[in-house]
Design an enzyme around this catalytic site. Structure first.
Site, PDB file in Angstrom:
ATOM      1  N   LEU A  36      -0.468   8.173   7.374  1.00  0.00           N
ATOM      2  CA  LEU A  36       0.005   7.005   6.626  1.00  0.00           C
ATOM      3  C   LEU A  36       1.279   7.392   5.890  1.00  0.00           C
ATOM      4  O   LEU A  36       1.233   8.166   4.935  1.00  0.00           O
ATOM      5  CB  LEU A  36      -1.040   6.536   5.607  1.00  0.00           C
ATOM      6  CG  LEU A  36      -2.488   6.379   6.089  1.00  0.00           C
ATOM      7  CD1 LEU A  36      -3.372   5.834   4.960  1.00  0.00           C
ATOM      8  CD2 LEU A  36      -2.552   5.464   7.309  1.00  0.00           C
ATOM      9  N   GLY A  37       2.421   6.929   6.372  1.00  0.00           N
ATOM     10  CA  GLY A  37       3.695   7.234   5.735  1.00  0.00           C
ATOM     11  C   GLY A  37       4.547   8.129   6.604  1.00  0.00           C
ATOM     12  O   GLY A  37       4.049   9.083   7.205  1.00  0.00           O
ATOM     13  N   GLY A  39       7.931   9.135   5.515  1.00  0.00           N
ATOM     14  CA  GLY A  39       9.118   9.543   4.756  1.00  0.00           C
ATOM     15  C   GLY A  39       9.414  11.006   5.077  1.00  0.00           C
ATOM     16  O   GLY A  39       9.006  11.524   6.118  1.00  0.00           O
ATOM     17  N   THR A  40      10.072  11.674   4.149  1.00  0.00           N
ATOM     18  CA  THR A  40      10.457  13.072   4.384  1.00  0.00           C
ATOM     19  C   THR A  40       9.240  13.936   4.694  1.00  0.00           C
ATOM     20  O   THR A  40       9.260  14.740   5.624  1.00  0.00           O
ATOM     21  CB  THR A  40      11.140  13.642   3.117  1.00  0.00           C
ATOM     22  OG1 THR A  40      12.016  12.645   2.610  1.00  0.00           O
ATOM     23  CG2 THR A  40      11.901  14.892   3.391  1.00  0.00           C
ATOM     24  N   VAL A  41       8.181  13.756   3.914  1.00  0.00           N
ATOM     25  CA  VAL A  41       6.995  14.601   4.104  1.00  0.00           C
ATOM     26  C   VAL A  41       6.255  14.219   5.390  1.00  0.00           C
ATOM     27  O   VAL A  41       5.906  15.077   6.214  1.00  0.00           O
ATOM     28  CB  VAL A  41       6.041  14.494   2.885  1.00  0.00           C
ATOM     29  CG1 VAL A  41       4.772  15.306   3.114  1.00  0.00           C
ATOM     30  CG2 VAL A  41       6.745  14.961   1.622  1.00  0.00           C
ATOM     31  N   GLY A  42       6.062  12.914   5.601  1.00  0.00           N
ATOM     32  CA  GLY A  42       5.352  12.463   6.798  1.00  0.00           C
ATOM     33  C   GLY A  42       6.044  12.931   8.070  1.00  0.00           C
ATOM     34  O   GLY A  42       5.385  13.389   9.019  1.00  0.00           O
ATOM     35  N   ILE A 162       2.644  25.831  -3.283  1.00  0.00           N
ATOM     36  CA  ILE A 162       2.110  26.870  -4.182  1.00  0.00           C
ATOM     37  C   ILE A 162       0.611  26.571  -4.307  1.00  0.00           C
ATOM     38  O   ILE A 162       0.225  25.469  -4.687  1.00  0.00           O
ATOM     39  CB  ILE A 162       2.785  26.821  -5.573  1.00  0.00           C
ATOM     40  CG1 ILE A 162       4.302  26.935  -5.434  1.00  0.00           C
ATOM     41  CG2 ILE A 162       2.247  27.944  -6.458  1.00  0.00           C
ATOM     42  CD1 ILE A 162       5.055  26.782  -6.754  1.00  0.00           C
ATOM     43  N   GLU A 216      16.151  12.009  -9.024  1.00  0.00           N
ATOM     44  CA  GLU A 216      16.185  10.740  -8.330  1.00  0.00           C
ATOM     45  C   GLU A 216      17.087   9.764  -9.074  1.00  0.00           C
ATOM     46  O   GLU A 216      17.459  10.005 -10.225  1.00  0.00           O
ATOM     47  CB  GLU A 216      14.767  10.184  -8.229  1.00  0.00           C
ATOM     48  CG  GLU A 216      13.909  11.096  -7.377  1.00  0.00           C
ATOM     49  CD  GLU A 216      12.537  10.529  -7.138  1.00  0.00           C
ATOM     50  OE1 GLU A 216      12.397   9.303  -7.155  1.00  0.00           O
ATOM     51  OE2 GLU A 216      11.621  11.331  -6.938  1.00  0.00           O
ATOM     52  N   LYS A 231       0.319  16.365 -12.872  1.00  0.00           N
ATOM     53  CA  LYS A 231      -0.106  17.674 -12.366  1.00  0.00           C
ATOM     54  C   LYS A 231      -0.976  18.398 -13.400  1.00  0.00           C
ATOM     55  O   LYS A 231      -1.949  19.078 -13.041  1.00  0.00           O
ATOM     56  CB  LYS A 231       1.131  18.503 -11.993  1.00  0.00           C
ATOM     57  CG  LYS A 231       1.908  17.871 -10.832  1.00  0.00           C
ATOM     58  CD  LYS A 231       3.300  18.462 -10.673  1.00  0.00           C
ATOM     59  CE  LYS A 231       4.067  17.736  -9.583  1.00  0.00           C
ATOM     60  NZ  LYS A 231       5.497  18.076  -9.541  1.00  0.00           N
TER      61      LYS A 231
END
Ligand code: HSE
Length: 456
Positions: A36-37, A39-42, A162, A216, A231
């Protein structure tokens, strides 16, 4: 149980799973994935999975196959992704019988929450990189995963590759975490490092971070500490076996940090870092509580976190038996985030093929959340005062009245006024707050310019 019966039992468990024993039924050792998705990561997850499919098969003990990729814009070119895999109907993709694991890399909260819950309820394991989602809705997501007896993985939600989540969930599961201090936001670390190394103002360093693509267009979530607070909530929940949500985290960003603060810190032997601090507090009667907070912090130049520069992240963990550990690396970006997502996908797929579940969240300790006012720290207080006899005594008297012990005082002449820089011993936030308020009303104190906590 001897080794032979153990192996037989283990084989039975594996056979049961492969032949349909797992709730979503990984077919004959093959695992279907819904992405699902895109973008850069997908896109990186897709590429790495396709390019290394043979390796993944060996590592998992079964083939992993992407069954579909849900995107919002079907007309956007997706190089390397076959058209027949693309769909704008994420719900239909999730509910396909041949999908066992759902990978969510969309971002945002409401829509991913709806999709992740739908996936868990349909008996699909979920891998998500979505820190905001996990920090806000962990209870609901964990309950849905438990009810369906499937996995919910989110290593990428904290500092990308990490291994923070895995370290807290598995490696240190037998230990007692006392404190976690992390530089978990690359954008703010870049800005603070640029200010320290070039003397730039906050605005100049932010502009440079934007120009280089670290910040951004709307940098609020990073510079005001919200990203780090998500986080912190995740780390505190895992580390203390107690639910800590985003809104439980006290959060101050870096937008008020000045070049003067950075220079004063440098002169005193410190660097300023935006730390996410998760701490176990022990009262005099031995009772425990936990606190999570994000704020600019003076870190001694001797401390390992002080040398974490540019956009790097690092997490410093203090555990009862393990002692101090530090984890360092790139905490963001397409490749590092994809690495964490794929590690989770291997875990989820292994469990689908061989049976079993990953260690889930466990909030059994259910410790009370300490109010931020109860937290203790040492403070670096920078104020402008009249340069006249009795001024230092008047300032010292305010500290004495509230029981805050002074560790060092430095004075710098600036003409008709002087700068007084006071470093305190440990004091409670609420006491220090009241002291600063009282100081600003002392005749001759022109301004309390900054109050920065010392930590790490
Ligand atoms: N924007 C974050 C950072 C990465 O600057 O580190 C995603 O959490």
């Amino acid at each position: 149980m001897n080794a032979t019966t153990q192996a037989a039992a283990s084989n039975q468990k594996q056979d049961a799973t492969i032949s349909g024993g797992s709730s979503s039924g990984a077919r004959a050792g093959s695992v279907g994935v819904a992405l699902l998705g895109m973008g850069t990561v997908g896109a990186e997850v897709f590429r790495l999975l396709e390019e290394n499919s043979n390796d993944f098969t060996h590592r998992i003990g079964g083939a992993v196959e992407i069954k579909g990729v849900a995107v919002s814009n079907m007309s956007k070119p997706r190089p390397g992704v076959p058209d027949e895999l693309l769909t704008d109907d994420a719900h239909a993709l999730i509910n396909r019988d041949d999908v066992d694991v759902v990978v969510e890399v969309i971002g945002g909260i409401d829509y991913p929450r709806e999709l992740v819950l739908a996936a868990l309820k349909a008996g699909k394991s979920v891998v998500t990189a979505n820190k905001a989602l996990v920090a806000a809705h962990a209870d609901e997501l964990a309950a849905a995963a438990d009810a369906a007896d499937v996995d919910l993985y989110f290593e990428a939600a904290v500092a990308a590759a990490i291994p923070v989540v895995g370290m807290l969930r598995r490696s240190l599961a037998g230990d007692k975490i006392q404190r976690i201090s992390g530089i978990v936001n690359g954008t703010t670390n870049f800005i603070l490092d640029a200010m320290a190394s070039t003397g730039a103002s906050y605005d100049e360093a932010l502009a440079e971070a934007t120009r280089l693509g670290y910040a951004e267009a709307d940098p609020t979530a990073d510079v005001e500490g919200h990203d780090a607070a998500s986080k912190a909530a995740i780390m505190a929940s895992l580390g203390f076996h107690t639910r800590v949500k985003f809104e439980d985290v006290h959060c101050e960003g870096i937008s008020a940090v000045t070049a003067k603060d950075i220079a004063a810190a440098d002169q005193a032997g410190y660097v300023i870092k935006l730390l996410a601090i998760c701490e176990r507090l022990v009262a005099e009667d031995g009772s425990e509580s936990v606190n999570a907070r994000v704020h600019p912090t003076l870190v001694s130049k001797e401390h390992p976190l002080a040398s974490v520069n540019e956009s790097y992240n690092a997490i410093f963990v203090e555990a009862e038996a393990a002692g101090s550990l530090m984890f360092y690396g790139n905490g963001a970006g397409g490749n590092p985030t994809a690495s964490a997502v794929l590690g989770d996908l291997v875990g989820a797929a292994r469990n689908k093929v061989h049976g079993g579940r990953a260690p889930g969240e466990n909030t059994y300790a259910n410790l009370p959340l300490a109010d931020f006012g109860e937290v203790t720290a040492r403070y670096h207080i920078d104020m402008e005062v009249d340069d006249r006899a009795g001024m230092l005594a008047a300032v010292a008297q305010e500290f004495a009245k509230s029981g805050v012990s002074i560790r060092t005082v430095r004075q710098q002449d600036t003409g008709h006024t002087a700068r007084l820089i006071v470093v305190t011993h440990s004091a409670q936030e609420k006491v220090l707050d009241a002291t600063v308020h009282a100081l600003s009303n002392v005749p001759g104190v022109k301004a309390v310019d900054s109050v920065i906590r010392l930590g790490a």
